[in-house]
Each structure stands twice: as C-alpha cells, then as structure tokens.
Scaffold this motif. Structure first.
Motif, PDB file in Angstrom:
ATOM      1  N   SER A   4       0.794  -1.237   0.000  1.00 28.13           N
ATOM      2  CA  SER A   4       0.000   0.000   0.000  1.00 28.13           C
ATOM      3  C   SER A   4       0.823   1.282   0.000  1.00 28.13           C
ATOM      4  O   SER A   4       0.352   2.315  -0.468  1.00 28.13           O
ATOM      5  CB  SER A   4      -0.955   0.005   1.189  1.00 28.13           C
ATOM      6  N   GLU A   5       2.059   1.243   0.502  1.00 28.25           N
ATOM      7  CA  GLU A   5       2.845   2.472   0.603  1.00 28.25           C
ATOM      8  C   GLU A   5       3.799   2.668  -0.573  1.00 28.25           C
ATOM      9  O   GLU A   5       4.552   3.629  -0.621  1.00 28.25           O
ATOM     10  CB  GLU A   5       3.644   2.481   1.916  1.00 28.25           C
ATOM     11  N   GLY A   6       3.742   1.760  -1.556  1.00 28.68           N
ATOM     12  CA  GLY A   6       4.648   1.855  -2.692  1.00 28.68           C
ATOM     13  C   GLY A   6       6.036   1.354  -2.327  1.00 28.68           C
ATOM     14  O   GLY A   6       6.363   1.110  -1.164  1.00 28.68           O
ATOM     15  N   ARG A   9       1.484   0.620  -6.758  1.00 28.36           N
ATOM     16  CA  ARG A   9       0.547  -0.226  -6.013  1.00 28.36           C
ATOM     17  C   ARG A   9      -0.080  -1.286  -6.922  1.00 28.36           C
ATOM     18  O   ARG A   9      -0.245  -1.093  -8.127  1.00 28.36           O
ATOM     19  CB  ARG A   9      -0.544   0.632  -5.361  1.00 28.36           C
ATOM     20  N   SER A  10      -0.448  -2.417  -6.327  1.00 26.61           N
ATOM     21  CA  SER A  10      -0.745  -3.648  -7.069  1.00 26.61           C
ATOM     22  C   SER A  10      -2.015  -3.581  -7.906  1.00 26.61           C
ATOM     23  O   SER A  10      -3.060  -3.110  -7.459  1.00 26.61           O
ATOM     24  CB  SER A  10      -0.855  -4.826  -6.097  1.00 26.61           C
ATOM     25  N   ASP A  33      -2.759   4.163  -8.134  1.00 21.12           N
ATOM     26  CA  ASP A  33      -1.663   4.258  -9.103  1.00 21.12           C
ATOM     27  C   ASP A  33      -2.056   3.823 -10.509  1.00 21.12           C
ATOM     28  O   ASP A  33      -1.202   3.769 -11.395  1.00 21.12           O
ATOM     29  CB  ASP A  33      -0.477   3.406  -8.646  1.00 21.12           C
ATOM     30  N   ASP A  71      -5.565   1.129  -1.407  1.00 18.62           N
ATOM     31  CA  ASP A  71      -4.556   0.803  -2.420  1.00 18.62           C
ATOM     32  C   ASP A  71      -5.091  -0.167  -3.463  1.00 18.62           C
ATOM     33  O   ASP A  71      -4.437  -0.405  -4.485  1.00 18.62           O
ATOM     34  CB  ASP A  71      -3.279   0.253  -1.781  1.00 18.62           C
ATOM     35  N   HIS A  72      -6.293  -0.680  -3.248  1.00 20.46           N
ATOM     36  CA  HIS A  72      -6.919  -1.598  -4.194  1.00 20.46           C
ATOM     37  C   HIS A  72      -8.206  -1.039  -4.799  1.00 20.46           C
ATOM     38  O   HIS A  72      -8.677  -1.529  -5.821  1.00 20.46           O
ATOM     39  CB  HIS A  72      -7.201  -2.941  -3.518  1.00 20.46           C
ATOM     40  N   HIS A 117       3.016  -7.935  -4.609  1.00 27.92           N
ATOM     41  CA  HIS A 117       2.540  -7.134  -3.476  1.00 27.92           C
ATOM     42  C   HIS A 117       3.617  -7.034  -2.395  1.00 27.92           C
ATOM     43  O   HIS A 117       3.414  -7.369  -1.232  1.00 27.92           O
ATOM     44  CB  HIS A 117       1.242  -7.725  -2.899  1.00 27.92           C
ATOM     45  N   SER A 172       6.167  -5.333   0.240  1.00 32.85           N
ATOM     46  CA  SER A 172       6.367  -4.191   1.117  1.00 32.85           C
ATOM     47  C   SER A 172       7.865  -3.912   1.256  1.00 32.85           C
ATOM     48  O   SER A 172       8.658  -4.837   1.474  1.00 32.85           O
ATOM     49  CB  SER A 172       5.778  -4.461   2.501  1.00 32.85           C
TER      50      SER A 172
END
Length: 273
Positions: free
Chosen positions: A11-13, A38-39, A54, A80-81, A241, A243
């Motif tokens: 979520s934070e890139g 982001r995914s 994104d 983020d999704h 995905h 982190s």
C-alpha cells in the motif's frame, strides 16, 4: 491468457517516498524493476483486478489505455486496491470518448457494493456484489470467487479470484494470509488444477502477520497446493505485493525465489499461458 502486472507494491509503494530505509535506498539505486507502484493486474486487456490510486500512473508508464476493459474485479475496499476517484475519470465529464467505451461489469465483495453506490456514479457500469465460492460467466471467461484471509475496508468479505479462459486457470491470491481450508477445498473440488498461481508476498523475510503472506508462507502454500494435486511442475508460481519494510530490491528477490522456481513479479511483467 496474457497477464500484465501494472503494479507490484504494497500500500505504501516501493520505495516509500517518505522512507530512507536500506530497502528503499537500494531500490532507488537499482531503479527499473525495483520501482513499484501499487498492485493491479490486467488480463488480456479486458479484465482488470483492483483499481487503486496508481492505475493512472501505471497505464501511462506503459504507454497504454484502459478503453477496452470490460470487467473490473475488486478484491477488497482498502484504498490501495480501490480508489473511488478513478471511476470519475471514466465518466463523460472527463472522458472525451465516453460514448465509445464498452459497458463494464464491476464485481465487488458483498457489502462493498452499497458503499460504492453511495460514493460514485457508475454510468455504463453494472455493479455486481458477490459472495465467496460462486462462479460467474463473463464473455468467454469464468470467474470464481474465494474467501481471502484479510481485513475488510468496509465490513465486506475480502475475496481472491480465479479466472479461467479456454481451459487456462489463474489464481490471484492477493491480499491474503495463508489460504483458508475452505478455499483450498473449493479449489481442489471445483477447479481441480491451476496453471498460474499469484501469491501475496507482502511480509517478506522478517515479520509475521496473519492477514498477509511472507516468504515462508509462500513456500508452505506452494507445498500444500502440490500435495493436493492442484499444481505441478508445469504451473507458474508468481509472487507480488511487496512491502519495502520486509523485502529487498528486485535483484535480491529474484535470486531468493528463483531457487524455488517462483517468479518475483515486477511492474510490467507479462506472463502468457
């Protein structure tokens, strides 16, 4: 079936713009495959899985557009999704070719449908709220829903998806912790075999978390699927995905996962089956 990974970060890139940890610094130095948005996943330029903040950057990065998308599958309501503003950019006020756009099926987990209706207008979009363990027939595709082990954004039931086309079956297992027994049982009884398995690798190598997988959980899941006869040596296993808090830059990820015949995804990765 052709898969294009539009984004492969958590979520934070990756790197996080507000972080100077070792992983972020090495990612900036390495560039290219280590720079992750982001995914999101695109299938045959027709199905989009997740619609995060994104998506605009992703498609511009690869010199493409989403005008041919016919189906959008949302795994859960985390921002983020699912970025609600994205829907506005498709609407007539922003799209100069709205009349040419195809009708879209928007498939979301149960209670999330009511939230979306309250927040955005959906012209030329049919909203379908679905529960786990159902199958949908969509223009030559079959989409199966699984119950994911993850936290909801709006009290919905987070989902993973299996997409089938011409006998090829792909599992998108992002975001999720280790698969629930009922999901494994459903795959074994209803799906039988998976050609492509995409797994969550958020937690990487130095922390455990119930609602995401890391390196050890990925290997354990691969072993379970093999023992159940769901995958074999011909199946493609992909992790995504990532982190920055728990994963190194891409070249290191490749070295680690290559030993297990697992593909470490990167933004722009294409897989055909």
């Amino acid at each position: 079936m052709e898969l294009l990974f539009l984004g492969t970060a958590a979520s934070e890139g990756f790197p996080n713009p507000f972080c100077s940890c070792e992983n972020c610094q090495k990612a900036r130095e390495e560039g290219k495959k280590s720079i992750r948005l982001r995914s999101s996943l695109l299938i045959d330029n027709e199905i989009l899985i997740d619609f995060g903040p994104d998506i605009l950057s992703s498609v511009n990065r690869f010199g493409m557009e989403l005008s041919d998308i016919k189906h959008i599958l949302i795994t859960h309501g985390h921002s983020d999704h699912l970025f609600f503003k994205n829907f506005e950019y498709r609407n007539p006020i922003f799209s100069g070719t709205f009349d040419l756009l195809p009708h879209i099926d928007l498939i979301v987990p149960d209670r999330l449908g009511a939230v979306i209706k309250e927040k955005v207008d959906l012209p030329k979009i049919s909203l379908m709220s679905v529960t786990p363990f159902v199958s949908l027939h969509l223009n030559g595709y079959i989409v199966y829903t699984l119950k994911a082990k993850h936290t909801p954004g709006y009290d919905e039931t987070p989902l993973n998806y299996i997409v089938e086309k011409d006998g090829v079956k792909m599992l998108y297992g992002v975001d999720s912790g280790k698969f629930l027994a009922e999901s494994i049982e459903y795959i074994k009884n209803e799906i039988k075999y998976l050609d492509i398995v995409i797994l969550d690798a958020t937690m990487g190598f130095n922390k455990k978390y119930e609602f995401h997988m890391g390196y050890e959980e990925v290997l354990e899941t691969k072993e379970i699927l093999q023992k159940e006869g769901i995958i074999d040596d011909k199946s493609k296993i992909v992790v995504t995905h990532f982190s920055h808090l728990h994963n190194p830059e891409h070249t290191e990820l490749e070295k680690i996962y290559d030993k297990h015949n697992i593909i470490a995804a990167f933004d722009g990765l294409k897989i055909k089956k």
